[in-house]
Scaffold this active site. Sequence first.
Site, PDB file in Angstrom:
ATOM      1  CD  GLU A 118      -3.040  -1.084   2.190  1.00  0.00           C
ATOM      2  OE1 GLU A 118      -2.909  -0.278   3.130  1.00  0.00           O
ATOM      3  OE2 GLU A 118      -4.015  -1.852   2.077  1.00  0.00           O
ATOM      4  CD  GLU A 165      -3.922  -6.606   3.725  1.00  0.00           C
ATOM      5  OE1 GLU A 165      -4.803  -5.750   3.999  1.00  0.00           O
ATOM      6  OE2 GLU A 165      -2.743  -6.492   4.093  1.00  0.00           O
TER       7      GLU A 165
END
Length: 344
Positions: free
Chosen positions: A123, A268
């Site tokens: 991220e 995820e």
Amino acid sequence: MALTRNRPFVVVLLLGFVIMSTITIGAQSIGVCYGRNGNNLPSASQVINLYKSNGIGSMRIYDPNSDTLQALRGSDIELILDVPNTDLQSLASDASAAATWVQNNVVNYASEVKFRYIAVGNEVLPTGSNAQYAQYVLPAMKNVQSAITSAGLQDQIKVSTATFSAVLGKSYPPSEGSFSDDVSSFINPIISFLAENGSPLLANIYPYFSYTGDTQNIRLDYALFTASGVVVQDGSYQYQNLFDALLDALYAALEKAGGSNLKIVVSESGWPSEGGTAATVDNARTYYKNLINHVKGGTPRKSGAIETYLFAMFDENQKTGLETEKHFGLFTPGQESKYQISFS
């Protein structure tokens, strides 16, 4: 360990209600992320046994923890191994450092551990809380790839990075998905790298954060896979759930950026059981069960099973950020199932 997430708000109109209550898991498409940010978690060997006893065939870990890697030997569990964001600069700046990292954390275990992907950074964007790492992501990926190739593992292990929906400047309707202007110069060379090396893009997809960011326009049933009919008509594509919409928006953005042949692996996805809006045991159970069932069949835009990693194996009492971050576990630290999900 996954960092605290700042999720983009996705505006979608919603209708309908239906509940899916039974599940079987496609062994080739479902994994579970194993975070260790807690002071009451089982040992690595106990964790591996818990994966095996529940038929969980894939795992993601967020750093090269030696106890975990050792426990994985001979387990047949496929692995996503992260290069932590804090290691990106050293691996980007020094090819020998990347070679040493790969030797110590991959090659030394590769005969007995089934590495699937190396996620170089998690991220990271050129804006926001991880902006300081952005310049190092692609150079680190290249150096890690070179080390993997030198070890003769390039066909077995693919090098990628884990992104998230914040890379999108536009996500609704999904076919209009595109990367934001301030992200394009960062992500486009990464897309080219992935295409050149036959690697997928890893993406963390969270309908929960989109829903809680805009509850006035996004209905809960759409986020939980329980809408009874089509919610979004996007040309020839029909959407009954937010997960598909988020994933297809990212696919549309890839197509516009020259990555039409790239596969996305959902690295995820999860729903918290407490600590915030709509964070309940019932909602989390519904999300996880329906997600597991859903990803066997693809999205409106992309057919075929979606390789997906649930976040996360355990509640982690030392996670920072929002209270919800501590409550994504499928299991308690005592190894008890929170949702009685069948993994076989």
